[in-house]
Design a protein around this motif. Sequence first.
Motif, PDB file in Angstrom:
ATOM      1  N   GLU A 130      39.846  47.517  36.707  1.00  0.00           N
ATOM      2  CA  GLU A 130      41.215  47.551  36.189  1.00  0.00           C
ATOM      3  C   GLU A 130      42.140  46.925  37.217  1.00  0.00           C
ATOM      4  N   ALA A 169      45.252  45.656  32.932  1.00  0.00           N
ATOM      5  CA  ALA A 169      44.252  44.854  32.225  1.00  0.00           C
ATOM      6  C   ALA A 169      42.873  45.221  32.771  1.00  0.00           C
ATOM      7  N   ARG A 170      41.906  45.290  31.888  1.00  0.00           N
ATOM      8  CA  ARG A 170      40.536  45.587  32.298  1.00  0.00           C
ATOM      9  C   ARG A 170      39.676  44.348  32.120  1.00  0.00           C
ATOM     10  N   GLU A 221      35.083  39.291  30.410  1.00  0.00           N
ATOM     11  CA  GLU A 221      35.794  39.631  29.175  1.00  0.00           C
ATOM     12  C   GLU A 221      37.064  40.381  29.554  1.00  0.00           C
ATOM     13  N   VAL A 222      38.167  40.037  28.914  1.00  0.00           N
ATOM     14  CA  VAL A 222      39.468  40.633  29.209  1.00  0.00           C
ATOM     15  C   VAL A 222      39.851  41.602  28.104  1.00  0.00           C
ATOM     16  N   GLN A 223      40.277  42.803  28.515  1.00  0.00           N
ATOM     17  CA  GLN A 223      40.830  43.777  27.575  1.00  0.00           C
ATOM     18  C   GLN A 223      42.243  44.084  28.049  1.00  0.00           C
ATOM     19  N   LEU A 224      43.232  43.711  27.237  1.00  0.00           N
ATOM     20  CA  LEU A 224      44.621  43.958  27.603  1.00  0.00           C
ATOM     21  C   LEU A 224      45.003  45.397  27.265  1.00  0.00           C
ATOM     22  N   VAL A 247      33.185  47.245  34.999  1.00  0.00           N
ATOM     23  CA  VAL A 247      34.540  47.127  34.460  1.00  0.00           C
ATOM     24  C   VAL A 247      35.509  47.473  35.581  1.00  0.00           C
ATOM     25  N   ARG A 264      35.679  43.078  32.142  1.00  0.00           N
ATOM     26  CA  ARG A 264      34.245  43.365  32.182  1.00  0.00           C
ATOM     27  C   ARG A 264      33.607  42.178  32.876  1.00  0.00           C
TER      28      ARG A 264
END
Length: 182
Positions: free
Chosen positions: A114, A103-104, A168-171, A112, A106
């Motif tokens: 990981e 998961a990343r 902010e989450v980026q899966l 950013v 921001r």
Amino acid sequence: MTDQCEVVAVSRARGHRFSKPNQLSIRLVAGLGVEGDAHAGAAVKHRSRVMRDPTAPNLRQVHLMQAELHEELRAAGFPVEAGQLGENVTTRGLDLLALPAGARLRLGGEAVIEVTGLRNPCIQLDRFQPGLMAATLGRDAAGGLVRKAGVMAVVVAGGDVHPGDAIEVQLPAGPFRALGVV
């Protein structure tokens, strides 16, 4: 996870100390970690891991912990504040332990990171406050061990991080990969 995920504190320490003083901001450097922190570097910096293999990649460049854990610990009689348990970034509104590997996040406008895995609570917690290590461990519904002492990450894109910054989450694409200890 809530709609409002944010950074509540940032911390760093130049020397290998358990607690890290809070800062007005920290700078994350891609591939290295927190500028000016003892654990920054491309190769492992944790003393016990350096003794095993000093050339191993540093999967523990940034340590994140939930402010909600601090609240839980205070309710259990452990007076703890942001940075005192060794974390670089204290968060609110984000269930860090439920994130998948890869998961990343921001943090603010540029940085950013990981997520690489879980922090394994160690005896240093008990040296800080007796009984604290056990308080950072739990059991899930199936009886499995739950390590609540935060997650570790590597820096993908650098930038400054401040208290109050949004997260902010980026899966990652693909199947969910549970976090393991790193």
